[in-house]
Enzyme design. Structure first.
Site, PDB file in Angstrom:
ATOM      1  N   GLU A 117     -16.539 -11.597   2.036  1.00  0.00           N
ATOM      2  CA  GLU A 117     -15.359 -11.266   1.248  1.00  0.00           C
ATOM      3  C   GLU A 117     -14.698 -12.522   0.685  1.00  0.00           C
ATOM      4  OE1 GLU A 117     -11.265  -8.680   1.854  1.00  0.00           O
ATOM      5  OE2 GLU A 117     -11.949 -10.002   3.467  1.00  0.00           O
ATOM      6  N   GLU A 123       0.824  -1.208   0.000  1.00  0.00           N
ATOM      7  CA  GLU A 123       0.000   0.000   0.000  1.00  0.00           C
ATOM      8  C   GLU A 123       0.863   1.264   0.000  1.00  0.00           C
ATOM      9  OE1 GLU A 123      -4.376  -0.374   1.498  1.00  0.00           O
ATOM     10  OE2 GLU A 123      -3.114   0.261   3.162  1.00  0.00           O
ATOM     11  N   GLU A 143     -13.509 -12.713  -7.408  1.00  0.00           N
ATOM     12  CA  GLU A 143     -12.192 -12.204  -7.811  1.00  0.00           C
ATOM     13  C   GLU A 143     -11.094 -12.561  -6.807  1.00  0.00           C
ATOM     14  OE1 GLU A 143     -14.372  -8.649  -5.896  1.00  0.00           O
ATOM     15  OE2 GLU A 143     -14.847 -10.402  -7.137  1.00  0.00           O
ATOM     16  N   CYS A 184     -11.397  -2.779  13.779  1.00  0.00           N
ATOM     17  CA  CYS A 184     -11.671  -4.220  13.865  1.00  0.00           C
ATOM     18  C   CYS A 184     -11.927  -4.697  15.292  1.00  0.00           C
ATOM     19  CB  CYS A 184     -10.513  -5.015  13.272  1.00  0.00           C
ATOM     20  SG  CYS A 184     -10.208  -4.664  11.527  1.00  0.00           S
ATOM     21  N   LYS A 209     -15.976 -10.544   6.511  1.00  0.00           N
ATOM     22  CA  LYS A 209     -14.910 -11.369   5.938  1.00  0.00           C
ATOM     23  C   LYS A 209     -15.470 -12.668   5.357  1.00  0.00           C
ATOM     24  CE  LYS A 209     -11.304  -8.795   7.123  1.00  0.00           C
ATOM     25  NZ  LYS A 209     -10.453  -8.128   6.120  1.00  0.00           N
ATOM     26  N   SER A 237      -7.218   1.807  -2.650  1.00  0.00           N
ATOM     27  CA  SER A 237      -6.079   0.949  -2.957  1.00  0.00           C
ATOM     28  C   SER A 237      -6.577  -0.365  -3.542  1.00  0.00           C
ATOM     29  CB  SER A 237      -5.281   0.669  -1.679  1.00  0.00           C
ATOM     30  OG  SER A 237      -4.384  -0.400  -1.856  1.00  0.00           O
ATOM     31  N   GLU A 250       2.206   1.680  -3.407  1.00  0.00           N
ATOM     32  CA  GLU A 250       1.146   2.153  -4.303  1.00  0.00           C
ATOM     33  C   GLU A 250       0.917   3.653  -4.148  1.00  0.00           C
ATOM     34  OE1 GLU A 250      -3.558   1.155  -5.379  1.00  0.00           O
ATOM     35  OE2 GLU A 250      -2.611   0.229  -3.622  1.00  0.00           O
ATOM     36  N   CYS A 278      -8.547  -2.492   3.524  1.00  0.00           N
ATOM     37  CA  CYS A 278      -8.477  -3.674   4.400  1.00  0.00           C
ATOM     38  C   CYS A 278      -9.850  -4.168   4.832  1.00  0.00           C
ATOM     39  CB  CYS A 278      -7.662  -3.351   5.654  1.00  0.00           C
ATOM     40  SG  CYS A 278      -5.957  -2.941   5.323  1.00  0.00           S
TER      41      CYS A 278
END
Length: 580
Positions: free
Chosen positions: A366, A284, A371, A509, A363, A324, A287, A304
């Site tokens: 996710e 990151e 992908e 989190c 999650k 990102s 980037e 994240c």
């Protein structure tokens, strides 16, 4: 202006506008509540007085008053413990139970249910009111959340959290009288809505009406399959909350005991998602530098949090080019386990089952995104369970958690720095990035690694950090409602940030929808945050780029950060989605 009143023969003085309930709590008088929820740090209350459990008797008034929604008045005389108030509370609870499933022993919220606890406290041993019970279809359409309207008590907490705090707007009360129910627009399944699966509705639901999709049985099946090599990884926030599931104080760090318990459960390898958090920083940060040097679009938004990702896909599809492209840390580790680590061991990736223990129910969704897989048959992560689900597995295995001796993660994918563990708290991702960015851009050693301006429970934090003769304009956000505020300013061209960290859940989190229930007590979130920073201070290395395992991974396998192989394995793409 202060107000004088009397509660249960105790004289007290409180600020004007305070509710009777809050006034009573200042003198340690407990009034039972059910629908009421106060989130101090987030400045939101749910005090719609729908349950009527908190009723009290006020001298001079004919009717009982709900203490959560009734403000104090000068000279007011209140009884919270009169026979009339006690009997009314019990009657309200019995009425709720009369239209509630009697499956408490098999309910996911058994022994963690506010309605169950309140019935016990009020001495409800039988239900005086018998009659028709509601019958609604259970929604199991999503990978994250199970919605059982039959257990809904119409407290509207989920509405407050979803509509006011998160501004997602999925839930609404529909109907009147006995037919009233909280559901989605057009009664759509959750999977067909703009739900982000952040799980904050689960975190505040007082019953089993909203729970995570349980995947514990899948884990047991994998662990008992002799043909599967089962690897587990644990997120930073899990280690500071798991102990609560075994009666330990909030904020107790149980990293070593957690690792020992996972080995006792039978996992072949126990890795640390913190390793991949260090890896995320490398990708990151590179980037961001690439965008700045090559005129890329700013600000860069961290990626994240899968709930936050789904939020901007639905709500801000015109901004898909600014987040990102980095995968979240557990997805990065999952793909490395099935590529780099599988090659190291010489085994077929299809025989590896990767289990992630996460503080987050999003999650689960996710991990199922198409992908985030290497081909149709090999997902980066196979199964996601929450902190709560892991605690349940440990109890199922009759492991005495607090008696376990500490153990270490397996190497090399278990090595981490202090920078990685602070990913679990709001502001931690950017603080970790700055520790690395400073040294990379200046060539100097950063002596003081704490960036205090990025810490704390303020919903939106802003800072200007000078590095190498350039001022970096930074924002840290937690809560999707706060994210909406800033993103709308970006759309209007009113901001000039360089990088923004966004987490969907309160406190980051550590306040995830899969953590042990905090029942609205935000002090628990603060205690977890304190433990996160304590773990950071205890680490011998506190900067991601100093992690020797990360250095070795780039040298032996990935090549350069943000390079071709890193981009192929560690980065992803996003999809514009409709709101409904």
């Amino acid at each position: 202006m202060d107000i004088q009143l009397t509660i249960n023969d105790i004289s007290l003085t409180v600020p004007e506008g305070m509710s009777i309930l809050d006034a009573a709590r200042t003198v340690n008088i407990d009034i039972p509540t059910l629908c009421y929820l106060k989130l101090n740090e987030m400045h939101y209350n749910n005090n719609i007085a729908s349950c009527r459990v908190c009723v009290v008797e006020i001298e001079g008034r004919r009717n009982l008053a709900s203490s959560c929604s009734t403000p104090v008045a000068s000279g007011m005389v209140v009884r919270t413990d009169s026979l009339r108030a006690i009997q009314a509370r019990r009657a309200m609870v019995e009425l709720l139970l009369s239209d509630h499933p009697k499956s408490c022993l098999t309910c996911a919220k058994n022994q963690d249910c506010d309605l169950q606890s309140l019935a016990s406290e009020l001495g409800v041993r039988h239900i005086s009111y018998e009659g028709e019970e509601s019958e609604f279809e259970i929604d199991t359409s999503s990978f994250s959340i199970v919605r059982d309207p039959n257990k809904c008590i119409r407290c509207r907490r989920c509405e407050t959290m979803c509509n006011e705090v998160q501004t997602v707007g999925v839930y609404s009360a529909v109907g009147r009288g006995f037919g009233t129910v909280v559901k989605t627009a057009f009664d759509l399944p959750l999977s067909k809505t703009a739900c982000t699966f952040c799980g904050q509705c689960i975190a505040v639901c007082p019953t089993g009406a909203l729970t995570e999709l349980d995947q514990v049985d899948k884990v047991w099946k994998a662990l008992n399959d002799p043909n599967q090599f089962v690897v587990v990884q644990t997120a930073p926030a899990v280690r500071v909350a798991l102990g609560e599931g075994f009666g330990l104080e909030p904020g107790t760090i149980v990293t070593g005991k957690m690792v020992a318990a996972l080995r006792r459960l039978g996992f072949d390898r126990v890795f640390d998602t913190d390793f991949a958090a260090d890896l995320t920083i490398m990708e990151e940060a590179t980037e961001l530098v690439h965008r700045i040097k090559h005129g890329g679009r700013l600000p860069l938004l961290t990626s994240c949090c899968p709930a936050w990702v789904k939020f901007f896909e639905h709500q801000f599809p015109d901004l898909l080019d600014i987040p990102s492209t980095c995968k979240s840390p557990h997805e990065m580790l999952g793909v490395l386990i099935k590529s780099y680590y599988a090659k190291t061991l010489g085994i077929d990736p299809k025989t590896i089952t990767v289990v992630s223990v996460m503080p987050c129910v999003a999650k689960k969704y996710e991990a199922a995104r198409p992908e985030l897989s290497q081909g149709a048959e090999t997902a980066d992560v196979d199964i996601v369970i929450t902190t709560r689900e892991l605690a349940r597995m440990i109890r199922e295995a009759s492991i005495h958690f607090d008696h376990l001796k500490d153990q270490e993660f397996d190497h090399p994918l278990g090595e981490s720095t202090g920078a990685s563990v602070i990913f679990g708290a709001t502001g931690g991702v950017l603080e970790a990035a700055l520790r690395t960015a400073y040294e990379v851009l200046t060539g100097e050693t950063l002596e003081k690694v704490e960036f205090e301006a990025l810490r704390g429970m303020d919903g939106i934090k802003e800072a200007v950090i000078p590095i190498a003769e350039r001022d970096y304009r930074i924002a840290v956000i937690h809560g999707l409602g706060n994210a909406r505020t800033v993103l709308e300013r970006i759309q209007a061209g009113e901001t000039n940030y360089d990088v923004i960290e966004i987490m969907a859940c309160p406190g980051g989190c550590i306040g995830g929808g899969g953590q042990p229930y905090h029942h609205g007590n935000m002090d628990i979130i603060s205690a977890r945050a304190g433990a996160i920073y304590c773990e950071d201070r205890s680490k011998p290395l506190r900067k991601s780029h100093e992690n020797p395992a990360i250095i070795g991974l780039y040298k032996d396998y990935l090549g350069e950060p943000y390079g071709e192989r890193a981009h192929q394995l560690l980065h992803t793409c996003y999809t514009a989605r409709k709101k409904i």
